[in-house]
Design an enzyme around this catalytic site. Structure first.
Site, PDB file in Angstrom:
ATOM      1  N   GLU A 168       0.815  -1.198   0.000  1.00 61.39           N
ATOM      2  CA  GLU A 168       0.000   0.000   0.000  1.00 61.39           C
ATOM      3  C   GLU A 168       0.855   1.257   0.000  1.00 61.39           C
ATOM      4  O   GLU A 168       0.482   2.271  -0.613  1.00 61.39           O
ATOM      5  CB  GLU A 168      -0.940   0.002   1.211  1.00 61.39           C
ATOM      6  CG  GLU A 168      -1.996  -1.075   1.197  1.00 61.39           C
ATOM      7  CD  GLU A 168      -1.491  -2.448   1.641  1.00 61.39           C
ATOM      8  OE1 GLU A 168      -2.251  -3.424   1.570  1.00 61.39           O
ATOM      9  OE2 GLU A 168      -0.311  -2.545   2.056  1.00 61.39           O
TER      10      GLU A 168
ATOM     11  N   ASN B 247       0.448  -8.191  -6.175  1.00 63.96           N
ATOM     12  CA  ASN B 247       0.388  -7.306  -7.336  1.00 63.96           C
ATOM     13  C   ASN B 247       1.121  -7.887  -8.541  1.00 63.96           C
ATOM     14  O   ASN B 247       2.344  -8.003  -8.537  1.00 63.96           O
ATOM     15  CB  ASN B 247       0.979  -5.948  -6.959  1.00 63.96           C
ATOM     16  CG  ASN B 247       0.845  -4.921  -8.056  1.00 63.96           C
ATOM     17  OD1 ASN B 247       0.186  -5.155  -9.070  1.00 63.96           O
ATOM     18  ND2 ASN B 247       1.461  -3.776  -7.862  1.00 63.96           N
TER      19      ASN B 247
ATOM     20  N   ARG C 145       7.973 -12.828   0.930  1.00 63.33           N
ATOM     21  CA  ARG C 145       7.196 -11.614   1.184  1.00 63.33           C
ATOM     22  C   ARG C 145       7.642 -10.907   2.452  1.00 63.33           C
ATOM     23  O   ARG C 145       7.707  -9.681   2.506  1.00 63.33           O
ATOM     24  CB  ARG C 145       5.708 -11.984   1.277  1.00 63.33           C
ATOM     25  CG  ARG C 145       4.771 -10.819   1.602  1.00 63.33           C
ATOM     26  CD  ARG C 145       4.621  -9.890   0.434  1.00 63.33           C
ATOM     27  NE  ARG C 145       3.614  -8.853   0.676  1.00 63.33           N
ATOM     28  CZ  ARG C 145       3.307  -7.911  -0.197  1.00 63.33           C
ATOM     29  NH1 ARG C 145       3.926  -7.864  -1.367  1.00 63.33           N
ATOM     30  NH2 ARG C 145       2.381  -7.000   0.083  1.00 63.33           N
TER      31      ARG C 145
ATOM     32  N   MET D 108      15.615  -5.503   1.384  1.00 64.75           N
ATOM     33  CA  MET D 108      14.350  -4.777   1.382  1.00 64.75           C
ATOM     34  C   MET D 108      14.399  -3.659   0.348  1.00 64.75           C
ATOM     35  O   MET D 108      15.424  -3.018   0.158  1.00 64.75           O
ATOM     36  CB  MET D 108      14.074  -4.187   2.770  1.00 64.75           C
ATOM     37  CG  MET D 108      13.845  -5.244   3.848  1.00 64.75           C
ATOM     38  SD  MET D 108      12.429  -6.317   3.491  1.00 64.75           S
ATOM     39  CE  MET D 108      11.091  -5.112   3.507  1.00 64.75           C
TER      40      MET D 108
END
Length: 427
Positions: free
Chosen positions: A60, A340, A269, A314
């Site tokens: 997001e 996504n 993830r 990351m």
């Protein structure tokens, strides 16, 4: 009245919420820090009366980045507050914006915590990204006369049924949004059924279609691919969850029988899973390297015996996607709803997913109909797709071009959303 009972229930289960926070901290130590922020205790920003953007986590935050950048550029004197719920989301916000925004963890959905938070930031307009709908957060913000916009909103049929089971509370919350800007007509219909007035509902498409790969990132990916992997066949498994990695590694072993120099870039993830996935790869008798180990020397190439690279850094997923010939998107081999698929599509890379895609059903349908996405149900089917695409470069290029065309042909949602937010900021 329903929200009163919801709040009482939240207070009663608060000890369990804190136990869960400590459990998560045992796996990801960053959860131990800044706990007071989750109760609305923090030093207020120097300036208030601006834009508040809430983005629960990394995905997001990335989706919100273009609209945040727009307001930072077009309204440099407008204070922008960005909240997240997870440390990885926090890290991503700070990496993207630094001190250009005021970042803090969003408070738990307790009336007193929400009140303290709103007293400190005093926003003029609130923008909540995608699906992060908390009753007290929405209702208390609206009760202060602050417009609340649900942006890039999506609501799966499964989630809609869940909200429907708490109908009176859901109707109270959904009726409070000043505007719900939905990704698709199906999403819009579900929001309307839950109480969003027609006048407060807009279907604009997904702002994720407005993803543009910066030229410098394209250059960086091209150079990294050339120095790091050369002309070896490369596929990436992005945003994987527990229960998927074993399937992916089995498919990769089958691929190696036909393409012994193939490389899998495996990107879990959640960072707390990096050590566990490393153990899993090691136990599968596949030679692997960590992406973090190669950062010390950008020009270093992967050893010829290495067949798996663990993406344990990351903020590099978009870069690593640009290094691959084929992309598998995780969260889809388990009942999670997928992630996504537009990021690999924007690179012009063929996309493969599992069957669970309810979080991105409309996007997946567009990509699949155009020939840019294939769905598989296990390691054998995945291995067959990979072998076919690596054996037929023209087919791979056509599928990648079809995926990119879907992205290019559906741009424009961001501009529509920005216009809506501008309207409320001016009121």
């Amino acid at each position: 009245m329903p929200r009163f009972f919801y709040s009482v229930f939240f207070y009663l289960i608060l000890p369990l919420v804190l136990v869960r926070l400590l459990w998560r901290a045992s796996r990801a130590p960053a959860y131990r820090h800044r706990i007071a922020e989750r109760f609305g205790f923090f030093k207020p920003p120097a300036h208030t009366g601006g834009l508040w953007v809430h983005a629960v986590s990394v995905g997001e935050s990335i989706a919100a980045a273009p609209l945040i950048n727009y307001f930072l550029a077009q309204h440099p004197h407008l204070p922008v507050v960005v909240t997240t719920m997870t440390p990885t989301g926090s890290d991503r916000v700070q990496a993207m914006f630094g001190d250009r925004v005021f970042h803090v963890y969003a408070p738990y959905d307790l009336p007193d915590a929400i009140a303290r938070f709103l007293n400190r930031i005093q926003p003029r307009t609130a923008v909540i990204m995608e699906t992060e709908i908390w009753p007290n957060m929405v209702c208390q913000t609206e009760a202060r006369g602050i417009p609340v916009i649900l942006a890039n909103a999506r609501l799966s049929a499964r989630s809609a049924r869940g909200y429907g089971r708490i109908g009176s509370l859901s109707r109270d919350v959904f009726s409070r949004f000043s505007q719900v800007v939905a990704q698709s007509a199906a999403d819009g219909s579900r929001f309307a059924a839950l109480g969003v007035p027609e006048a407060n509902l807009t279907v604009s498409g997904s702002i994720k279609f407005d993803l543009a790969i910066p030229t410098e990132l394209q250059t960086q990916a091209s150079e990294l691919r050339s120095h790091w992997l050369g002309d070896r066949p490369v596929w990436i498994a992005a945003s994987t969850h527990a229960g998927e990695d074993e399937v992916l590694l089995t498919a990769h072993r089958a691929l190696l029988a036909q393409h012994p120099d193939a490389v899998l870039i495996l990107v879990p993830r959640h960072p707390e899973r990096f050590p566990k996935v490393a153990e899993l790869i090691a136990s599968s008798d596949l030679n692997f390297e960590r992406r973090s180990a190669s950062l010390a020397s950008a020009a270093a190439s992967v050893a010829s015996t290495t067949s798996v690279i663990l993406g344990d850094t990351m903020g590099e997923l978009l870069l690593l996607l640009g290094c691959a010939d084929i992309a598998f998107v995780g969260g889809s081999l388990i009942d999670h709803g997928g992630h996504n698929t537009l990021e690999p599509a924007a690179w012009g890379v063929p996309v493969v997913t599992g069957l669970s895609d309810f979080n991105f059903a409309e996007i997946s349908a567009l990509l699949e109909a155009a020939g840019g996405l294939q769905k598989i149900d296990g390691d054998r089917a995945l291995a067959e797709v990979l072998q076919t695409l690596f054996a037929k470069p023209l087919c791979r290029q056509r599928q990648g071009a079809a995926a990119k065309a879907v992205v290019d042909n559906n741009r424009g949602a961001l501009q529509r959303l920005l216009a809506i937010i501008e309207g409320y900021l001016k009121d």
